[in-house]
Design a protein around this motif. Sequence first.
Motif, PDB file in Angstrom:
ATOM      1  N   VAL A 115       0.838  -1.201   0.000  1.00  0.00           N
ATOM      2  CA  VAL A 115       0.000   0.000   0.000  1.00  0.00           C
ATOM      3  C   VAL A 115       0.875   1.254   0.000  1.00  0.00           C
ATOM      4  O   VAL A 115       0.657   2.181  -0.782  1.00  0.00           O
ATOM      5  CB  VAL A 115      -0.962  -0.003   1.210  1.00  0.00           C
ATOM      6  N   VAL A 116       1.878   1.291   0.875  1.00  0.00           N
ATOM      7  CA  VAL A 116       2.752   2.457   0.946  1.00  0.00           C
ATOM      8  C   VAL A 116       3.570   2.588  -0.336  1.00  0.00           C
ATOM      9  O   VAL A 116       3.739   3.689  -0.866  1.00  0.00           O
ATOM     10  CB  VAL A 116       3.642   2.404   2.207  1.00  0.00           C
ATOM     11  N   LYS A 117       4.054   1.483  -0.860  1.00  0.00           N
ATOM     12  CA  LYS A 117       4.826   1.528  -2.106  1.00  0.00           C
ATOM     13  C   LYS A 117       3.978   2.102  -3.236  1.00  0.00           C
ATOM     14  O   LYS A 117       4.459   2.941  -4.016  1.00  0.00           O
ATOM     15  CB  LYS A 117       5.331   0.133  -2.475  1.00  0.00           C
ATOM     16  N   ASP A 118       2.739   1.684  -3.336  1.00  0.00           N
ATOM     17  CA  ASP A 118       1.856   2.217  -4.376  1.00  0.00           C
ATOM     18  C   ASP A 118       1.672   3.725  -4.220  1.00  0.00           C
ATOM     19  O   ASP A 118       1.683   4.463  -5.207  1.00  0.00           O
ATOM     20  CB  ASP A 118       0.494   1.512  -4.344  1.00  0.00           C
ATOM     21  N   MET A 119       1.515   4.201  -2.978  1.00  0.00           N
ATOM     22  CA  MET A 119       1.373   5.644  -2.739  1.00  0.00           C
ATOM     23  C   MET A 119       2.624   6.397  -3.167  1.00  0.00           C
ATOM     24  O   MET A 119       2.548   7.441  -3.815  1.00  0.00           O
ATOM     25  CB  MET A 119       1.102   5.916  -1.256  1.00  0.00           C
TER      26      MET A 119
END
Length: 126
Positions: free
Chosen positions: A15-19
């Motif tokens: 999730v953080v990587k996608d952001m």
Amino acid sequence: MRVLFVDDDAMNRRVVKDMLEVAGVVMDEAVDGQEGVDKVEQSDYDVVLMDLRMPGMDGLTAIGHIRERSDDKASIPIIVVTADTSVNIKEDCISGGADDVMAKPVAMKPLFKTMAQYIAAKAKKN
């Protein structure tokens, strides 16, 4: 910008990587504190995002190892990202060497604002 996210949960990392990728930020991943410490040794990061509760070496211990370094990496901004909602968690993390604490789940705008704040502060010192 290059960020290291240390978290044992693959979904949290995704999730953080996608952001971060939306903004062109490169994110490396580590699954526990020891791997995080090793990656800080091997590479240069603008910010470290650190979970607290992980198997093996926990986040506060890893932060302590990073802060004990004798080089510039000791002052890398470290933001704790945690689901821990205990009353003293922020105080405990700051006294343990973290720069700030964010609650999970993280939202994009506060994450970028917080990272930018610490990157700018570090740039002023250098």
